[in-house]
Design an enzyme around this catalytic site. Sequence first.
Site, PDB file in Angstrom:
ATOM      1  N   ARG A   1      12.091   3.250   1.769  1.00 46.22           N
ATOM      2  CA  ARG A   1      11.706   2.335   2.856  1.00 46.22           C
ATOM      3  C   ARG A   1      12.864   1.367   3.040  1.00 46.22           C
ATOM      4  NH1 ARG A   1       6.293  -1.064   4.092  1.00 46.22           N
ATOM      5  NH2 ARG A   1       5.724   1.018   4.741  1.00 46.22           N
TER       6      ARG A   1
ATOM      7  N   LYS B   1      22.498  -8.661  -4.816  1.00 46.06           N
ATOM      8  CA  LYS B   1      23.814  -9.051  -5.335  1.00 46.06           C
ATOM      9  C   LYS B   1      24.932  -8.506  -4.464  1.00 46.06           C
ATOM     10  CE  LYS B   1      21.993  -9.010 -10.045  1.00 46.06           C
ATOM     11  NZ  LYS B   1      21.989  -8.269 -11.296  1.00 46.06           N
TER      12      LYS B   1
ATOM     13  N   ARG C   1       0.813  -1.229   0.000  1.00 48.02           N
ATOM     14  CA  ARG C   1       0.000   0.000   0.000  1.00 48.02           C
ATOM     15  C   ARG C   1       0.838   1.266   0.000  1.00 48.02           C
ATOM     16  NH1 ARG C   1      -3.930  -1.552   3.778  1.00 48.02           N
ATOM     17  NH2 ARG C   1      -2.907  -3.527   3.443  1.00 48.02           N
TER      18      ARG C   1
ATOM     19  N   HIS D   1       7.493   5.978  10.768  1.00 48.20           N
ATOM     20  CA  HIS D   1       6.733   5.869   9.521  1.00 48.20           C
ATOM     21  C   HIS D   1       5.895   7.149   9.461  1.00 48.20           C
ATOM     22  CE1 HIS D   1       4.599   4.394   6.177  1.00 48.20           C
ATOM     23  NE2 HIS D   1       4.212   3.210   6.606  1.00 48.20           N
TER      24      HIS D   1
HETATM   25  C1  NCD Z   1       2.998  -0.704   8.243  1.00 48.79           C
HETATM   26  C2  NCD Z   1       4.486  -0.756   8.047  1.00 48.79           C
HETATM   27  O1  NCD Z   1       4.984  -1.273   7.063  1.00 48.79           O
HETATM   28  O2  NCD Z   1       5.150  -0.216   8.900  1.00 48.79           O
HETATM   29  N1  NCD Z   1       2.255  -0.839   7.087  1.00 48.79           N
HETATM   30  C3  NCD Z   1       2.051   0.236   6.289  1.00 48.79           C
HETATM   31  O3  NCD Z   1       2.955   0.894   5.857  1.00 48.79           O
HETATM   32  N2  NCD Z   1       0.806   0.584   6.026  1.00 48.79           N
HETATM   33  C4  NCD Z   1       2.530  -1.575   9.331  1.00 48.79           C
HETATM   34  C5  NCD Z   1       2.785  -3.030   9.230  1.00 48.79           C
HETATM   35  O4  NCD Z   1       3.320  -3.552   8.252  1.00 48.79           O
HETATM   36  O5  NCD Z   1       2.421  -3.720  10.189  1.00 48.79           O
END
Ligand code: NCD
Length: 322
Positions: free
Chosen positions: A108, A86, A58, A136
Amino acid sequence: MLQRLQHLLGIEDLTREQISFILDQAKPFQEFHRHPLKKLATLRGKTVALAFFENSTRTRISFATAAARLGADTMNLQAESSSLKKGESLLDTVWTLEAMRPDGIVIRHSSSGAPEFIAQRLGIPVVNAGDGTHEHPTQALLDALTVRDRKNTLDGLHVTILGDILHSRVARSNIHLLSKFGAHITLCGPAMWVPRELESLAPNVRRVSHIDEALDGADVIIVLRVQTERMHEPALAPEEYILQFQLTPERLRLAGKDALVLHPGPMIRGLEIDPSVADGPQSCVLDQVTNGLAIRMALLYHLVGGAASEPASGPGMAGKDK
Ligand code: NCD
């Protein structure tokens, strides 16, 4: 004067004013998503690099869609296909991306602090899309927008967070954000996932071991995904988790009918949340997803569409840091 953001690395260092500014900037984009034609030319000619070193559905789709709707192009790097497999270092990978001249990078990574590390070395805006167990920030911003819309305020809310708080970057960013608006935060989950240190994250954070007590009087309930791979350290049976911590309709009644239920997704129905709560009138999960687009459009508009930043560094500059 409002300090202009160069990057979005976390919520902790933002002021209340900067947070409100981003939420306000997202408003027109919420409206925009109701239109049948969903494409602007605001970032036409700009390129946003999406560097997802950790799997994501997402969040990656949301950033990609936000960039596309602003008219920007995207460069995509995904964990499965990346040259990290790699043995390439993080820095070499992002320098390679930077050499293709994107105007901003969304990252990320499973290591806490990776976006900051990158931001110190690149000359383009960096947006943290989740780093390890650290932060996040866009998730907390979209959660705040969702809550502010429904409650008409963010001030002084009673917020209960359920689950594995220790390893949750979502929980950490939400605690920082909501505390800046005077929230009273209650953390509840298995003892190993709710250690005492979490109380020092912000003022007015308390830990409660019984879910009934944690839900009593809550305005907002944030349910975290149970990371089943972490249930082995130490062992915690899913049945036990369900018995003690699942958000069920009966338990939700303790919080009252105006309490909002948020979940960052992906949800494990039947484990941390009962399906009838996930789909019930108090659930905000789909609003959260829609608002995620508005928040990410507002941020890209602000960071990538804004003034030019420092000149880029590159492998040749690395020696100067040593
Ligand atoms: C979260 C994450 O990746 O930190 N998901 C997200 O980004 N919507 C929470 C999760 O994965 O539990």
